[in-house]
Design a protein around this motif. Structure first.
Motif, mmCIF file in Angstrom:
data_model
loop_
_atom_site.group_PDB
_atom_site.id
_atom_site.type_symbol
_atom_site.label_atom_id
_atom_site.label_comp_id
_atom_site.label_asym_id
_atom_site.label_seq_id
_atom_site.Cartn_x
_atom_site.Cartn_y
_atom_site.Cartn_z
ATOM 1 N N ASN A 1 -8.113 -1.028 -11.768
ATOM 2 C CA ASN A 1 -6.961 -0.321 -12.588
ATOM 3 C C ASN A 1 -6.642 -1.199 -13.900
ATOM 4 O O ASN A 1 -5.447 -1.322 -14.294
ATOM 5 C CB ASN A 1 -5.674 0.154 -11.997
ATOM 6 C CG ASN A 1 -5.047 1.106 -12.578
ATOM 7 O OD1 ASN A 1 -5.542 2.104 -13.191
ATOM 8 N ND2 ASN A 1 -3.587 1.409 -12.513
ATOM 9 N N GLY B 1 -12.606 4.093 -16.189
ATOM 10 C CA GLY B 1 -12.887 4.634 -14.902
ATOM 11 C C GLY B 1 -14.440 3.979 -14.392
ATOM 12 O O GLY B 1 -14.814 4.722 -13.740
ATOM 13 N N GLY C 1 -8.576 4.974 -14.755
ATOM 14 C CA GLY C 1 -9.276 6.254 -15.229
ATOM 15 C C GLY C 1 -9.088 6.821 -16.635
ATOM 16 O O GLY C 1 -8.224 6.218 -17.399
#
Length: 542
Positions: A77, A131, A162
């Motif tokens: 992330n 992502g 993402g």
């Protein structure tokens, strides 16, 4: 000290003379003597000149770099703009490392080194793909500043956050359709570039509007962000619309995919007709005035939007509703003037219960009867299937009997327990006239239904107004009384009437209907089934 030293140095010299003679005698002896002299001289020198002690540091060994010799950034992330840091245990040669670095998927990067050459920063020239797993590899063979090669590959692996997603909904949906004053709210999963939102929302058919930030103050900056597109004007009724969100970028500069929402607007309410019918003439001064709408209406806005006027002056009166708020009825406080034009109107500020304004505004006029002239007959006519009249015989006689009881009380008299009328007259109101059509088509069939079904309700198969309209009586000035008793029909209707009459002390509903001067006719139905007697009284004014 000096004397001792001189003596010591002189000692070998004193020995040298006899030794020389020995040397001349034998080669072996000569060799032995030479070695001994050398040792004696060396020891003597060492004893005289002793150096200070010193420490020696062995050279640092150059060892190959291994995977354990650096730290690797491994994370999930990660921001698409965040750089990757690789740390080495020894200074590296920048040119050699640059030649040995690979990035997957292929991404243009910029390299920067810490001053000590042990930390490499890898930054995307634009952004990392969103992502996606990325790998930054320094291949074997990259050199340290010492010249020692890297013996195994170095890898930094990370997963970027993402793609920013978005959803769009109509802010005022009604079932599968949207209201004409609806806006459209777009919710983004992450902060986005506001300027790209302002230019990236459009509504087809082309509709001008304003984009406003809808996120609540104090909301987390990394949480969902909402924008609302508000059309400058109401949408068109019964129309397909498509909202398109395209070209929006998030704060990292990544473009979002195109988002679409298709909707269909609801129908706008409208006026079906006025009563009296627009254009009517010679209308009775006390005729019922009403307006029927295509949809259920919001009472407050519609009452304000409706008006009845004469010569531009608003007529005072009382408003009421019928047919589940689809019909607005106006009852003037005083009879309308003779021979005048009356205007009925509904402005566009009237709204349906869904909040949709009517389209378009509506207006109608009629003219009242001239003074001394005979009002035109009611335009009401029976438009449905014929209703077979039932009853007759002694029951019809009971209906006539009951009409007398009602008119006794209505005109100022008082019906006694024996059925006699005391002190008739004295009240300035006309007696009720029996309407045979209402009796045969409405009141009597309903009395039969109640008696056969052993019921006592105003609302079987609709309300009294519904039954009257199905029989062709479409005025909204009506009321109904019911009597549900057993035994002798005459005694049953007398008992019901005495009960209605007794409500005078507290102005009960049956008594109010009976005494209301705005009703001028009545339908009466009496039916006996077994021991059950049902009385139905329908008050009416066209």
């Amino acid at each position: 000290m000096r004397k001792a030293t001189v003596a010591l140095l002189a000692a070998p010299i004193k020995v040298a003379a006899p030794v020389g003679a020995l040397v001349r005698r034998s080669i072996l002896a000569r060799v032995s003597i030479a070695v001994g002299l050398a040792l004696a001289i060396g020891i003597g020198v060492a004893a005289v000149v002793r150096p200070a002690p010193t420490a020696a540091t062995p050279p640092t060994a150059i060892v190959p770099l291994t995977q354990a010799a650096f730290s690797t950034a491994i994370a999930t992330n990660r921001s698409v703009t965040e750089p990757v840091h690789v740390r080495f245990s020894t200074p590296m040669d920048p040119v050699s490392v640059a030649a040995a670095i690979d990035v997957e998927p292929a991404t243009a990067v910029e390299l920067a080194w810490a001053a000590d050459g042990t930390e490499l920063t890898v930054t995307p020239k634009d952004v990392w793909a969103a992502g996606v797993f990325h790998t930054v590899t320094v291949q074997p063979g990259a050199l340290a500043r010492s010249g020692q090669p890297l013996t195994s590959p170095v890898r930094a692996v990370f997963l970027t956050r993402g793609v920013t997603t978005a959803t769009v909904v109509a802010s005022d949906a009604i079932g599968q359709r949207v209201r004409l004053d609806s806006g459209f709210t777009v919710s983004f999963a992450r902060p986005v570039d506001a300027a790209s939102v302002a230019t990236g929302i459009r509504l087809d058919p082309p509709t001008a509007g304003t984009v406003v930030a809808a996120t609540q103050p104090g909301a987390p900056t990394d949480g969902p962000v909402r924008y609302t597109f508000i059309p400058d004007h109401p949408l068109r009724p019964d129309t397909d619309y498509r909202l398109v969100v395209s070209g929006v970028r998030d704060v990292d500069g990544l473009s979002l995919g195109t988002i679409r929402l298709a909707v269909h607007t609801i129908n706008a309410p409208g006026v079906v007709r006025f009563r009296p019918v627009a254009g009517s003439t010679a209308v009775a001064r006390d005729a019922a005035i009403s307006v029927r709408f295509t949809d259920r209406m919001e009472r407050r806005s519609t009452e304000r939007a409706f008006s009845v006027s004469v010569a531009g002056k608003r007529v005072a009166g009382k408003l009421s509703w019928a047919e589940a708020d689809r019909v607005l009825v106006f009852d003037p406080t005083n009879p309308l003037p003779y021979g005048t034009t009356v205007t009925m109107s509904v402005a566009t500020s009237a709204r349906s219960v869904a909040g949709v304004p009517i389209a378009p505004a509506a207006r109608g006029t009629f003219r009242t009867v001239a003074k001394g002239a005979t009002p035109a007959p009611s335009t009401t006519r029976y438009s449905g299937a014929a209703v077979k009249a039932v009853g007759g015989g002694s029951w019809a006689a009971v209906e006539t009997y009951y009409l007398g009881l009602m008119n006794c009380t209505r005109t100022g008299g008082w019906v006694t327990s024996t059925g006699h009328c005391n002190s008739p007259g004295g009240r300035n109101v006309a007696p009720l006239r029996l309407d045979q059509g209402i009796s045969s088509k409405v009141s009597r069939p309903y009395a039969r239904r109640l008696a056969v079904g052993n019921d006592c309700s105003h609302f079987i198969g609709g309300n009294p107004g519904d039954r009257l309209r199905r029989a062709g009586y479409t005025s909204y000035r009506w009321a109904e009384n019911l009597g549900c008793r057993s035994g002798n029909p005459y005694a049953a209707v007398l008992g019901s009437h005495l009960f209605f009459q007794s409500e005078k002390s507290y102005n009960g509903g049956h008594y109010v209907n009976l005494m209301n001067a705005k009703y001028d006719r009545v339908g009466i139905g009496v039916w006996k089934y077994g021991n059950r007697v049902r009385l139905v009284v329908d008050f009416y004014h066209p």
